[in-house]
Design a protein around this motif. Structure first.
Motif, PDB file in Angstrom:
ATOM      1  N   THR A   1       0.813  -1.221   0.000  1.00 12.54           N
ATOM      2  CA  THR A   1       0.000   0.000   0.000  1.00 12.54           C
ATOM      3  C   THR A   1       0.846   1.272   0.000  1.00 12.54           C
ATOM      4  O   THR A   1       0.319   2.353  -0.234  1.00 12.54           O
ATOM      5  CB  THR A   1      -0.967   0.036   1.197  1.00 12.54           C
ATOM      6  N   CYS A   2       2.145   1.157   0.248  1.00 12.07           N
ATOM      7  CA  CYS A   2       3.019   2.342   0.219  1.00 12.07           C
ATOM      8  C   CYS A   2       3.308   2.798  -1.211  1.00 12.07           C
ATOM      9  O   CYS A   2       3.352   3.984  -1.497  1.00 12.07           O
ATOM     10  CB  CYS A   2       4.330   2.069   0.948  1.00 12.07           C
TER      11      CYS A   2
ATOM     12  N   ALA B   1      -4.134  -7.811   0.869  1.00  9.40           N
ATOM     13  CA  ALA B   1      -4.379  -8.979   0.019  1.00  9.40           C
ATOM     14  C   ALA B   1      -5.762  -8.884  -0.608  1.00  9.40           C
ATOM     15  O   ALA B   1      -6.692  -8.342  -0.012  1.00  9.40           O
ATOM     16  CB  ALA B   1      -4.271 -10.262   0.836  1.00  9.40           C
ATOM     17  N   LYS B   2      -5.856  -9.416  -1.817  1.00 11.92           N
ATOM     18  CA  LYS B   2      -7.149  -9.612  -2.478  1.00 11.92           C
ATOM     19  C   LYS B   2      -7.345 -11.118  -2.559  1.00 11.92           C
ATOM     20  O   LYS B   2      -6.412 -11.875  -2.846  1.00 11.92           O
ATOM     21  CB  LYS B   2      -7.165  -8.980  -3.861  1.00 11.92           C
TER      22      LYS B   2
ATOM     23  N   LYS C   1       1.778  -4.096   8.203  1.00 13.27           N
ATOM     24  CA  LYS C   1       2.814  -3.081   7.980  1.00 13.27           C
ATOM     25  C   LYS C   1       3.677  -2.939   9.234  1.00 13.27           C
ATOM     26  O   LYS C   1       4.906  -2.875   9.155  1.00 13.27           O
ATOM     27  CB  LYS C   1       2.168  -1.737   7.625  1.00 13.27           C
ATOM     28  N   ALA C   2       3.051  -2.932  10.409  1.00 13.12           N
ATOM     29  CA  ALA C   2       3.781  -2.806  11.672  1.00 13.12           C
ATOM     30  C   ALA C   2       4.715  -3.992  11.901  1.00 13.12           C
ATOM     31  O   ALA C   2       5.765  -3.852  12.527  1.00 13.12           O
ATOM     32  CB  ALA C   2       2.798  -2.671  12.837  1.00 13.12           C
ATOM     33  N   GLU C   3       4.333  -5.155  11.380  1.00 11.29           N
ATOM     34  CA  GLU C   3       5.170  -6.361  11.504  1.00 11.29           C
ATOM     35  C   GLU C   3       6.258  -6.412  10.436  1.00 11.29           C
ATOM     36  O   GLU C   3       7.007  -7.381  10.359  1.00 11.29           O
ATOM     37  CB  GLU C   3       4.293  -7.614  11.422  1.00 11.29           C
ATOM     38  N   GLY C   4       6.332  -5.371   9.593  1.00  4.89           N
ATOM     39  CA  GLY C   4       7.400  -5.285   8.609  1.00  4.89           C
ATOM     40  C   GLY C   4       7.110  -5.965   7.284  1.00  4.89           C
ATOM     41  O   GLY C   4       8.014  -6.162   6.467  1.00  4.89           O
TER      42      GLY C   4
ATOM     43  N   PRO D   1     -16.968 -13.686  -5.605  1.00  6.85           N
ATOM     44  CA  PRO D   1     -16.731 -12.415  -4.899  1.00  6.85           C
ATOM     45  C   PRO D   1     -15.250 -12.249  -4.564  1.00  6.85           C
ATOM     46  O   PRO D   1     -14.555 -13.219  -4.262  1.00  6.85           O
ATOM     47  CB  PRO D   1     -17.557 -12.562  -3.617  1.00  6.85           C
ATOM     48  N   ILE D   2     -14.787 -11.001  -4.626  1.00  3.61           N
ATOM     49  CA  ILE D   2     -13.411 -10.667  -4.254  1.00  3.61           C
ATOM     50  C   ILE D   2     -13.438  -9.882  -2.959  1.00  3.61           C
ATOM     51  O   ILE D   2     -14.173  -8.903  -2.834  1.00  3.61           O
ATOM     52  CB  ILE D   2     -12.723  -9.848  -5.369  1.00  3.61           C
ATOM     53  N   LYS D   3     -12.663 -10.341  -1.999  1.00  9.98           N
ATOM     54  CA  LYS D   3     -12.548  -9.670  -0.703  1.00  9.98           C
ATOM     55  C   LYS D   3     -11.171  -9.038  -0.595  1.00  9.98           C
ATOM     56  O   LYS D   3     -10.207  -9.523  -1.183  1.00  9.98           O
ATOM     57  CB  LYS D   3     -12.737 -10.665   0.453  1.00  9.98           C
ATOM     58  N   THR D   4     -11.091  -7.973   0.190  1.00  9.92           N
ATOM     59  CA  THR D   4      -9.825  -7.290   0.443  1.00  9.92           C
ATOM     60  C   THR D   4      -9.605  -7.233   1.945  1.00  9.92           C
ATOM     61  O   THR D   4     -10.568  -7.092   2.707  1.00  9.92           O
ATOM     62  CB  THR D   4      -9.855  -5.854  -0.132  1.00  9.92           C
ATOM     63  N   THR D   5      -8.352  -7.342   2.375  1.00  7.71           N
ATOM     64  CA  THR D   5      -8.057  -7.271   3.803  1.00  7.71           C
ATOM     65  C   THR D   5      -8.572  -5.957   4.393  1.00  7.71           C
ATOM     66  O   THR D   5      -8.610  -4.928   3.715  1.00  7.71           O
ATOM     67  CB  THR D   5      -6.539  -7.372   4.069  1.00  7.71           C
TER      68      THR D   5
END
Length: 161
Positions: free
Chosen positions: A67-68, A135-136, A126-129, A113-117
């Motif tokens: 996402t960055c 994810a999709k 992100k905090a866990e590096g 159907p498509i799900k996103t986190t």
């Protein structure tokens, strides 16, 4: 008996290895190909999903996104080279032929159907590096999967609606 020092997904790998009389894979090349357990005859990808019954949904990760910078790469389902795809939730195991499952889910006419986190999980990743923190996933009901040609066998699945 569950080993309390293992994470749920690790425990699932060990449980499946015991069930199929196999070994948990430690080779990184195989792990990158989403192979978690091997026997003399088959390789297995193991997925532990906690909210299958709550949401009536089994998820298949098809895309990972950073996402960055919005870069992306194939998710674990697309990378999977295992012969069999094993999904554990609650007290249930479902076992599929991976190639047949891929043909079904990735068929050009398939519409799932498509799900996103969710944002909280993306922030945690992100905090866990983790570089790829979103994810999709394709979403199917357990019943759709159990009734598919890809389904091989399972345990404690007869009452799933």
């Amino acid at each position: 008996m569950q080993n309390k020092t293992l994470k749920q997904w690790e425990q699932a790998e060990h449980d499946l290895a015991r069930m199929v009389k196999g070994v948990v894979v430690t080779d990184l090349t195989k792990q990158y190909a989403d192979i978690d357990v091997e026997t003399e005859r088959f390789s297995y990808s193991v997925k532990c999903q906690n909210n299958v019954l709550k949401y009536n949904s089994i998820l298949f990760e098809t895309l990972l996104i950073n996402t960055c910078n919005n870069s992306s790469m194939d998710g674990s389902f697309l990378k999977c080279e295992a012969d069999r795809y094993a999904i554990k939730f609650d007290n249930t195991w479902l076992l599929f032929d991976t190639q047949a499952l891929k043909e079904m889910l990735l068929h050009k006419d398939a519409k799932y159907p498509i799900k996103t986190t969710q944002k909280w999980l993306e922030d945690k990743n992100k905090a866990e590096g983790r570089t790829y923190n979103r994810a999709k996933m394709l979403s199917l009901t357990p019943k759709q999967l159990i009734n598919s040609a890809a389904f091989i066998t399972g345990t404690n699945y007869k009452d799933i609606k």
